[in-house]
Structures are given as C-alpha cells and as structure tokens.
Write a protein that holds these residues in place. Structure first.
Motif, mmCIF file in Angstrom:
data_model
loop_
_atom_site.group_PDB
_atom_site.id
_atom_site.type_symbol
_atom_site.label_atom_id
_atom_site.label_comp_id
_atom_site.label_asym_id
_atom_site.label_seq_id
_atom_site.Cartn_x
_atom_site.Cartn_y
_atom_site.Cartn_z
ATOM 1 N N ILE A 140 45.713 12.729 32.705
ATOM 2 C CA ILE A 140 46.695 13.667 33.258
ATOM 3 C C ILE A 140 48.107 13.070 33.246
ATOM 4 C CG2 ILE A 140 47.417 14.902 35.345
ATOM 5 C CD1 ILE A 140 44.440 15.259 35.971
ATOM 6 N N LEU A 141 48.246 11.837 33.763
ATOM 7 C CA LEU A 141 49.584 11.237 33.826
ATOM 8 C C LEU A 141 50.138 11.002 32.416
ATOM 9 C CD1 LEU A 141 49.070 8.764 36.797
ATOM 10 C CD2 LEU A 141 50.355 10.894 36.785
ATOM 11 N N GLY A 142 49.258 10.647 31.464
ATOM 12 C CA GLY A 142 49.685 10.491 30.072
ATOM 13 C C GLY A 142 50.237 11.800 29.545
ATOM 14 N N GLY A 143 49.539 12.892 29.851
ATOM 15 C CA GLY A 143 49.991 14.205 29.432
ATOM 16 C C GLY A 143 51.330 14.561 30.050
ATOM 17 N N VAL A 144 51.477 14.245 31.348
ATOM 18 C CA VAL A 144 52.725 14.568 32.046
ATOM 19 C C VAL A 144 53.887 13.790 31.428
ATOM 20 C CG1 VAL A 144 53.951 14.361 34.245
ATOM 21 C CG2 VAL A 144 51.596 15.190 34.203
ATOM 22 N N ILE A 145 53.662 12.496 31.153
ATOM 23 C CA ILE A 145 54.719 11.695 30.529
ATOM 24 C C ILE A 145 55.100 12.277 29.176
ATOM 25 C CG2 ILE A 145 55.230 9.468 29.446
ATOM 26 C CD1 ILE A 145 53.745 8.072 31.574
ATOM 27 N N GLY A 146 54.075 12.634 28.390
ATOM 28 C CA GLY A 146 54.326 13.195 27.068
ATOM 29 C C GLY A 146 55.120 14.494 27.153
ATOM 30 N N ALA A 147 54.762 15.340 28.120
ATOM 31 C CA ALA A 147 55.406 16.648 28.231
ATOM 32 C C ALA A 147 56.827 16.520 28.764
ATOM 33 C CB ALA A 147 54.581 17.555 29.141
ATOM 34 N N LEU A 148 57.016 15.663 29.768
ATOM 35 C CA LEU A 148 58.338 15.529 30.380
ATOM 36 C C LEU A 148 59.273 14.685 29.525
ATOM 37 C CD1 LEU A 148 57.559 14.917 34.165
ATOM 38 C CD2 LEU A 148 58.264 17.038 33.044
ATOM 39 N N THR A 185 53.695 6.899 24.603
ATOM 40 C CA THR A 185 53.340 8.259 24.987
ATOM 41 C C THR A 185 54.580 9.146 25.128
ATOM 42 O OG1 THR A 185 51.454 7.370 26.129
ATOM 43 C CG2 THR A 185 52.084 9.577 26.727
ATOM 44 N N LEU A 186 55.673 8.525 25.611
ATOM 45 C CA LEU A 186 56.958 9.224 25.729
ATOM 46 C C LEU A 186 57.326 9.902 24.432
ATOM 47 C CD1 LEU A 186 59.523 6.852 27.411
ATOM 48 C CD2 LEU A 186 58.598 8.988 28.244
ATOM 49 N N THR A 187 57.103 9.158 23.325
ATOM 50 C CA THR A 187 57.595 9.629 22.040
ATOM 51 C C THR A 187 56.712 10.733 21.459
ATOM 52 O OG1 THR A 187 56.329 7.993 20.815
ATOM 53 C CG2 THR A 187 58.510 7.334 21.540
ATOM 54 N N GLY A 232 50.148 13.026 24.508
ATOM 55 C CA GLY A 232 50.231 11.974 25.514
ATOM 56 C C GLY A 232 48.912 11.780 26.237
ATOM 57 N N ALA A 233 48.304 12.904 26.639
ATOM 58 C CA ALA A 233 47.068 12.837 27.416
ATOM 59 C C ALA A 233 45.969 12.162 26.609
ATOM 60 C CB ALA A 233 46.634 14.240 27.831
ATOM 61 N N LEU A 234 45.835 12.535 25.326
ATOM 62 C CA LEU A 234 44.745 11.983 24.515
ATOM 63 C C LEU A 234 44.991 10.509 24.190
ATOM 64 C CD1 LEU A 234 43.974 15.029 22.209
ATOM 65 C CD2 LEU A 234 42.589 14.140 24.090
#
Lengths: 346, 128
Positions: free
Chosen positions: A166-174, A271-273, A280-282
C-alpha cells in the motif's frame, strides 16, 4: 489459592495498590506475578505491604528466586559469535555488490529484497524480529502451544507485506516519499536499538533486576519494550484489549517500512519514479516478498525449541545476538549524526 | 566440555579477526588513487559509491572551492545515502550516475562522512 475466584480476587485486590501496574495470578503454580515500581524496597518489604491488601491470602517473596543456568552460555556464546562472524563475512564478501542492474524490474526488486535481508539491514529488521519472537515464546511458553502460536508472527509478516504494497503504491501515485529527516531517522534507530537492548538482556535470563532497571530509561521506551512480551496473551474476556494486542505485531510490521535500511530506502526512491500506484505497489511488494524467506526463518526459529531442553541455550543465543545487533545500531546511529567518528566499516 | 572450550576460543579468534579487518581505518590503507582533479579552479573529488565508498580515503588540497562527486551504478545499498555531519549533508544519490555535493572551500583538516546507516565510512584529507 484454591480456585478461579481466588485468581480474580487476588488480582483485583493487588491492583488497588497505587504502585502496582499489573497483577496476574496463576492457579497452577500458586503464584502471583506483580509488576510495578516500588522504588528501592526489598522483595520482602513489598510482599509484606501487599499482603496487607489481601483479604484471604498472604504473599511471600520466595518464589522470586530463580536459578541462573550459566552452563547454557558455554554453548550460547560460541553459537552467537559464529552467527555474527558469518554475518560479518557475508558483508566482507561484498554481498551487496551482487546487484548490478541499472534498470529495476519486479524480478530485480525481489532479488534486492533477498540481498537486503542478508545485509546489514538484518541487524535492524531481523534483530527486532528475532528479539520480538523470542520474547513471545520466552515470556509465556504455554500460549505458544496450539494452533494460535504462530499468530503474532504471521500478523507481523502480513502487516509488513501489506504495508509495503500500500505505501509503495501511495509513494508511486503521489510522487513524493515520506522519508524521515536525519533527526527522525536518528531518533527512530536509537529507539529501536534501545528496545532491542532491553529485550536482549531480558532473554539472557540472568539479570532479575532488568525490570527494576527499566524505569531509569524514558518510561515510554520501557513500557513499549515490556508490552511486546505481553502481545500474545489474548484474553477472550477482554475483546477490545486482545484486539489491541493482536494488532501490535502487525503495526510493528508496518513500522519496518520506515526503519533505517539502505535497501528499503533505495527501493522507495525508485518507486517515486514509477509514477503510478500499481507500479509502486508491485515493486515494493516484490521487495518485501524477497525479504520474507530469511525473516521467516528468524521469526519461526523460536518455536522449534519450545519445551525442548535446549530452549535455554536458544534464548541466550538469541539474547546475545540481539544485544550485539542493538549495540551495532546504536553506535551507527551516533556515527551518522556525527557525535562519534566511524567505528565499523564493511 | 573440551570441545565447547575449543570452539569458544576458535569462534572468539574469528570474531576478533573479523572486527580487525572491519575497522574503520585499517593502517596503511591510503588509496592514492587519481581521484582528485581541478577544473576551472574547482577541485573535484571523485568517489565511487557501491557497497561502500572507494577510495575510502582521499587526499585533496585545502583552500580551493571543492565539489565531491559521487558515482553510482545500480547502487541500492546504504552507500546511496550520504551523510556528512560537518557539512550538514544528508542526501540520497542517483541510482546510477553522478551526484555532486558542494563542500564549499574546505580548511586544512579531515572531512568524515558515512552512509545513511553508518557502516560505510569515507574521509577526505584536505592538506595545506
């Protein structure tokens, strides 16, 4: 004590004392375990004072005496040293250089996860996990029997994997990381080091004064450290409390996302990129799954020894390893903010 | 009994040996690699960051505007996060490529830095 009513009675009567934080009676061994801050009164004085509160029972301090099994150390010390040696050797052989990819695929993230779990990150996440799981089993072997014994460990790993996803996904999205600043990282790693140190010393089972030593440290640290040992004491009569306790291992799992580990932070930066939730999540999920095998071995090793005559050796070995890792983390966190010059070099 | 004593001694020696080789500043390790160059009046100290920093010890001139250039190539470990307390630097490097950190105009002395978790040190000696 004769019956369950005595158990409830003694517990509630003892809890009335202002300095008693908790009292737990055990009918089987006819003992009461009392936790509290009694200043520098002796056991006998405390027992006498508390006996006054009891309407139908008396307390004696005798059962507090416990033999220290020093012979366990003859085996525990070499095993712990051997473990640390293999750990240092792995770093010296340049295990971290095994990653040569400049492009990150999910496969790379998984491999980076495996390497991370064998790197110095093991001193942080692995050390914390080992100290926790050994403390569960050590604290109360009776609750470690039966089907629910794996519960805290499974919750920890589940919390960790779900949080990374979840946090990976959030970082990727934001597109922005919630990395802690250098002060935040310092406070966190110092805190983790101190908690591990306390748990490690408790696992050694030699200092019965550790619990009296704890109030000398900031109260919230010692409280956290002690509550770890109570995590899996679920009481069906208190659903809210048992829910909170069951949640603690999962929350510790979530917190590992923020623990200072170079690999975790690099993956977060990558993940940011990715710029998307799923990317990011995956990526973070693949990384977390890569770290799982080694961490699982560490956490479930505690169960293989329950009830065996070698259990004492295991807990002392685990205690020594945890103490060494804790010192390693504390020293390194002081190095990073520049309080002391570099001590280790891998 | 005899076996455990022997194994304790062997394990102890291994640990002492491992610690000896992982000390922060082993004697005689002064890499005099050609990693310092001067371009347009700016001194550039090049340090490779992957699984630690190479060279671990650099020698540069004091009193010149200085840039520390970190070179990374697929660096995922701790060395991707540089911490230089005396410069108030705590920074992430690019995954692959070069990252410049401005060191100002250093006076004579030694600049010490580590990775973000503290187990990979490096230092730069600024000589007059």
């Amino acid at each position: 004590m004769h019956c369950n009513a005595c158990v409830t009675l003694t517990e509630s009567e003892l809890s009335e004392h202002p300095q008693v934080t908790s009292a737990k009676s055990n009918l089987g061994t006819r003992t009461v375990k009392i936790c509290g801050d009694f200043g520098d009164k002796s056991f006998d004085e405390v027992a006498k004072e508390l006996s006054g509160l009891l309407s139908q029972h008396t307390l004696s301090a005798e059962s507090e005496k416990k033999a220290v099994n020093w012979s366990d150390f003859k085996i525990a010390v070499p095993i712990a040293l051997g473990f640390i040696f293999v750990f240092v050797l792995l770093q010296k052989l340049g295990i971290v250089n095994l990653v040569s990819a400049s492009k990150v695929t999910y496969g790379t993230a998984f491999v980076v996860g495996i390497i991370a779990s064998l790197s110095t990150c093991m001193a942080v996440v692995g050390g914390l996990l080992l100290s926790m799981s050994a403390t569960f089993v050590h604290g109360d072997p009776s609750t470690s029997l039966g089907a629910s014994k794996f519960k805290p460990q499974i919750l920890f790993h589940l919390g960790r994997i779900v949080a990374f996803f979840i946090l990976g996904g959030v970082i990727g999205a934001l597109g922005s990381a919630f990395a802690l600043g250098s002060t935040g990282t310092f406070v966190l790693s110092l805190l983790v080091g101190l908690v591990m140190l306390v748990l490690g010393i408790n696992l050694l089972d030699i200092f019965h004064f550790t619990k009296r030593l704890m109030p000398a440290m900031p109260k919230f640290i010692s409280k956290r450290a002690l509550s770890v040992s109570k995590m899996n004491h679920t009481r069906p009569t208190e659903p809210r409390q048992s829910f909170g306790r069951a949640l603690t291992p999962a929350l510790v799992g979530v917190a590992t996302f923020f623990l200072p580990c170079g690999f975790t932070q690099s993956m977060q930066l990558y993940t940011l990129t990715t710029g998307s939730f799923w990317g990011g999540a995956l990526t973070m999920l693949a990384f977390a799954l890569g770290t799982l095998p080694v961490l699982a071995i560490l956490s479930f090793s505690s169960f293989s020894v329950v009830g065996s005559p070698k259990a004492g050796v295991f807990f002392k070995t685990a205690g020594l390893i945890v103490i060494l890792f804790a010192l390693f983390n504390i020293i390194n966190s002081l190095v990073v903010i520049g309080l002391i010059p570099p001590v280790f070099s891998f | 009994m005899k076996g455990t004593i022997i194994s304790s001694i062997v394990a102890g020696l291994l640990i002492v040996g491992a610690l000896y080789y992982s000390r922060a500043n082993p004697p005689g390790v002064t890499d005099n690699a050609n990693n310092v160059k001067i371009e347009n009046g700016t001194q550039i100290v090049e340090i490779r960051a992957k699984g630690g920093y190479t060279p671990r010890k650099s020698v540069a001139k004091a009193g010149l505007p200085t840039i520390i250039r970190f070179e990374t190539s697929g660096t995922f470990d701790c060395s991707a996060f540089v911490s230089i307390p005396s410069l108030n630097v705590s920074q992430a490097l690019a995954l692959s490529g070069n990252t410049d950190i401005n060191a100002g105009t250093p006076a004579v002395g030694t600049l010490q830095g580590t990775c973000g978790m503290g187990m990979y040190p490096f230092e730069i000696d600024f000589e007059g």
